[in-house]
Structure formats: C-alpha cells, structure tokens
Design a protein around this motif. Structure first.
Motif, mmCIF file in Angstrom:
data_model
loop_
_atom_site.group_PDB
_atom_site.id
_atom_site.type_symbol
_atom_site.label_atom_id
_atom_site.label_comp_id
_atom_site.label_asym_id
_atom_site.label_seq_id
_atom_site.Cartn_x
_atom_site.Cartn_y
_atom_site.Cartn_z
ATOM 1 N N UNK A 123 0.832 -1.201 0.000
ATOM 2 C CA UNK A 123 0.000 0.000 0.000
ATOM 3 C C UNK A 123 0.869 1.253 0.000
ATOM 4 N N UNK A 124 1.963 1.223 0.744
ATOM 5 C CA UNK A 124 2.858 2.370 0.766
ATOM 6 C C UNK A 124 3.448 2.615 -0.619
ATOM 7 N N UNK A 125 3.859 1.567 -1.299
ATOM 8 C CA UNK A 125 4.405 1.707 -2.658
ATOM 9 C C UNK A 125 3.350 2.276 -3.600
ATOM 10 N N UNK A 126 2.118 1.804 -3.459
ATOM 11 C CA UNK A 126 1.019 2.313 -4.285
ATOM 12 C C UNK A 126 0.795 3.799 -4.010
ATOM 13 N N UNK A 127 0.795 4.170 -2.728
ATOM 14 C CA UNK A 127 0.584 5.575 -2.372
ATOM 15 C C UNK A 127 1.740 6.453 -2.837
ATOM 16 N N UNK A 131 -7.470 6.584 0.171
ATOM 17 C CA UNK A 131 -6.713 7.822 -0.017
ATOM 18 C C UNK A 131 -6.743 8.243 -1.483
ATOM 19 N N UNK A 132 -6.597 7.295 -2.384
ATOM 20 C CA UNK A 132 -6.629 7.621 -3.807
ATOM 21 C C UNK A 132 -7.982 8.208 -4.198
ATOM 22 N N UNK A 133 -9.070 7.568 -3.786
ATOM 23 C CA UNK A 133 -10.402 8.072 -4.126
ATOM 24 C C UNK A 133 -10.647 9.453 -3.510
ATOM 25 N N UNK A 134 -10.249 9.616 -2.271
ATOM 26 C CA UNK A 134 -10.453 10.869 -1.538
ATOM 27 C C UNK A 134 -9.688 12.027 -2.183
ATOM 28 N N UNK A 135 -8.414 11.817 -2.459
ATOM 29 C CA UNK A 135 -7.610 12.913 -3.015
ATOM 30 C C UNK A 135 -7.981 13.212 -4.461
#
Length: 172
Positions: free
Chosen positions: A45-49, A104-108
């Motif tokens: 998840x960190x790599x994705x973020x 986080x992706x959807x939110x941002x």
C-alpha cells in the motif's frame, strides 16, 4: 474561501502528501492530517501511495480535465452518502472498510477534481523558482503565489536587493 470536504480537506491532503519528505511515515502523516480511520499501511500500500503521490504532483504542476479524469478512473470510487460521527449527510467516495491506499486515492482524486471544477486557479505551485512545494489557495482573494510567507519574503527581498544594489539600474 469555504470549500466542501472534498474540494478542501481532500485537496489539502493531496498537497500535504506531495509536499511530504519521501521518507515520511505515511500512516503518521495521514493521522496528523485528520484522515480517519487510518489502519495499518502495508509495504504494498505504501508503494502504491508513493506512486499516487507522484501522480498528484502532476495535477499541481498542470491541472487539467484529462489528467484529473485519468486519476478518477484509476480509483475504486463508489460514491455514497454517509452520516457517521453525528455529522450531517456527506459524500464518501470509497467504502470505509476499503484498503487505506484505495481510500486515499479516491479521496484525493475526488478532492482535486471538485476543487478544479469550482476554482481551478486555487490549485497552486510555489512561484519561487527554487521551491517545489504545492498548495491549495484558501486565501480570501485567491491570489496566493507562494507556499509560505518565507518563500514570498525570499523573493521580495531578492527583488528589493536587485533594485537597490549600487551601480544597478532600477528595476520597476
């Protein structure tokens, strides 16, 4: 300027993520930004973020419809109305039990898209050439050019010194 939670808090979270040191603990950053519930952030998840943060940076560099639509398409966004924590009804763009990176992706993405639709000129990058920081302009008049007073002062002092240097032509 008043923003809704997605155009404001979500866009500001995007700016915080872009401005964060690459080694910064993302779970801690999200918690400090008030993003709840956090939950653990796995290495995947960190790599994705981290990859997502680079995409968010592109929006601050050159916001546009195609770029924002591409970000929105990459999310697992499924809008729904929520009334948690005694708050009035508001939209969520990812399920509360979705993995943290998806939320986080959807939110941002939704936040930057909302901000772009209502006030595209408020998505900013610092005007000091040496600075790479980004910001969401929440000023009353919407004319913010710098990420901080410190950067604005540096530019203004340099401009003043250039104007007043002995033997220099006055710059107006």
């Amino acid at each position: 300027m008043h923003f809704n939670p997605y155009g404001g808090a979500a866009a500001e979270l995007a700016a915080r993520l872009v401005n964060a040191d690459p080694g910064r603990d993302l779970a801690l950053l999200l918690a400090e930004a008030g993003y709840k519930p956090i939950g653990p952030v796995s290495p995947r998840q960190e790599a994705t973020l981290r990859s997502w943060i680079q995409r968010l940076d592109e929006v601050f560099r050159a916001p546009g419809v195609d770029l924002l639509n591409a970000l929105l398409a990459e999310t697992t966004s499924r809008p729904y109305i929520s009334t948690h924590d005694g708050r009035s009804p508001h939209l969520h763009y990812a399920a509360e039990n979705a993995p943290i990176d998806e939320r986080v992706k959807a939110y941002t993405a939704a936040g930057l898209a909302e901000l772009f639709c209502t006030a595209p000129d408020r998505i900013g990058r610092c005007a000091r050439p040496e600075c790479t920081r980004v910001f969401v302009d929440t000023s009353r008049n919407g004319r913010r050019r710098f990420c901080s007073d410190r950067c604005a002062n540096r530019v203004n002092v340099a401009r003043h010194r250039a104007r007043t240097a002995p033997g220099q032509k006055t710059i107006t």
